[in-house]
Design an enzyme around this catalytic site. Structure first.
Site, short mmCIF file in Angstrom:
data_model
loop_
_atom_site.label_atom_id
_atom_site.label_comp_id
_atom_site.label_asym_id
_atom_site.label_seq_id
_atom_site.Cartn_x
_atom_site.Cartn_y
_atom_site.Cartn_z
CD GLU A 40 -107.88 68.72 -29.18
OE1 GLU A 40 -106.66 68.43 -29.06
OE2 GLU A 40 -108.70 68.00 -29.78
CD GLU B 206 -103.95 63.15 -26.27
OE1 GLU B 206 -103.97 62.45 -27.31
OE2 GLU B 206 -104.59 64.21 -26.14
#
Length: 419
Positions: free
Chosen positions: A223, A334
């Site tokens: 990520e 997120e």
């Protein structure tokens, strides 16, 4: 903080001597409210436990903060240490000991060649970068570790943070993803904002995920993107970050360079440092490029930041499923919703505005691409959209000749439709 009442020991002249001794031992603990219990009396009776905690933290800091040949002060309070490349945390790993960083690989075909520019506050302010042969590392402090409550928690996502994980009800997403094929990387330009995060233990991030394995205990992810995380950094600046795990965030992986794993080769980019400039509502927009791809020759996963700066790589041996390829690529936002006040958080995602508001108001990802088996960047096919709670944070996609595949996403969190 209130101190223990002196009336309790006036009747015994030997007790004040003991009290002074215990208070002296407790001073490092009592001086830091992050360590204090609700009762100062309990602190006075437990100095040894707290001193042992501080000792463990300082031992950890000696391990993670490597010797610097130069230190640069950032206006946000960060200290950026220039550490010799071969002494960086990655080379604490048993499989990397004694090695040196690899030479840069061939970039994917179709990759735009641009002038390299760094977009970080410490470099912009000082006008400096680290000397050749060194890498910049944001220095970790006692306060950083104390905010996490434990060394084990520091620098890690204890709870899982990938869409589809039904056990992660406190993690909310607005994402676009592709699956059903073999992927060898991804690329996107990500709009940078400063979303409001209303609780220390919440965060707001925008990133791309390279994913393989099931969504059980064998989940592999790589990520990268930007995040606002008061717990990790102690402020509300958007910061360039990375993360990896090979067991669904259980025991492996970490943010940035806070464990051995990612090998950095760049002397201009500090992973975990604040990004500057940032986008403004109905004004100037600013985005950063992120590309992750698998080197066909050695199999490692490389990271590029900004407009062409090669940052470093995750060695393939760190992973199980990602040793071959990814099975899903995910882009988007997120947040963590702790409901600490008893209702949905007001932590913002992206700009804090819904997707329908469009350019200059909503946050965006543009020029979404994936890397195929031939190390070529290609447009996306069959892009899926998902917003866990669309009344809180939503997403809307489009495609044109300038931005290719793109989407707007984000939201304010708590509102009349998101109680």
């Amino acid at each position: 903080m209130a101190s223990s009442s002196s009336s309790s020991f006036k009747s015994n002249r030997t007790i004040p001597i003991l009290f002074i001794f215990v208070t002296f031992l407790s001073t490092p603990v009592l001086s830091n409210p992050l360590l204090s219990d609700s009762s100062s009396r309990n602190q006075t009776l437990r100095p040894r436990h707290e001193l042992q905690k501080l000792k463990r933290i300082r031992t950890y800091l000696k391990k993670i903060n490597k010797p610097a040949v130069k230190t640069i002060q950032s206006p946000d309070g960060d200290l950026i240490d220039c550490v010799q490349s071969h002494l960086q945390p990655a080379f604490d790993h048993p499989m990397l000991k004694g090695q040196k960083p690899l030479e840069p690989p061939e970039r994917p075909k179709g990759h735009d060649s641009m002038n390299s520019t760094e977009f970080q506050l410490w470099a912009e302010y000082s006008g400096e970068s680290c000397p050749e042969g060194t890498i910049p590392i944001r220095r970790t402090t006692e306060k950083d570790v104390l905010r996490a409550n434990s060394i084990r928690r520091f620098g890690r996502r204890i709870r899982r943070g990938v869409r589809r994980d039904t056990m992660s009800s406190d993690h909310e997403h607005a994402v676009a993803f592709v699956n059903g094929d073999q992927y060898y990387g991804a690329k996107a330009s990500i709009n940078v904002w400063t979303p409001r995060v209303t609780d220390q233990y919440e965060f707001s991030l925008s990133q791309l995920w390279v994913i393989s394995g099931t969504f059980g205990n064998d989940l592999n992810t790589i990520e990268a993107g930007w995040q606002v995380s008061p717990e990790l950094y102690g402020d509300n600046y958007p910061r360039f970050f990375t993360y990896w795990t090979t067991d669904a965030y259980q025991a492996t992986g970490c943010y940035n360079l806070l464990c051995s794993g990612f090998v950095q080769i760049n002397n201009k980019i500090a992973i975990g440092a604040a990004i500057s400039p940032r986008s403004s509502y109905h004004s100037r927009q600013f985005d950063i490029g992120i590309m992750i791809w698998k080197d066909p020759k050695h199999g490692h996963w490389w990271l590029e930041f900004g407009s062409g700066l090669l940052v470093g790589y995750w060695p393939s041996f760190l992973f199980s499923h990602l040793r071959s390829h990814a099975s899903m690529i995910q882009f988007g936002g997120e947040i963590v919703n702790t409901k600490s006040m008893g209702y949905h958080t007001s932590t913002q995602m992206g700009s804090g505005h819904f997707a329908d508001e469009g350019f200059g108001k909503a946050s965006y990802f543009r020029n979404l691409q994936v890397v195929d088996w031939d190390n070529s960047l290609i447009p996306l096919n069959n892009l899926h959209l998902l917003a866990d709670h669309p009344n809180c944070y939503d997403i809307k996609a489009g495609k044109n000749n300038v931005w290719g595949n793109y989407f707007y996403y984000g939201g304010p969190g708590r509102n009349s439709r998101c109680p």
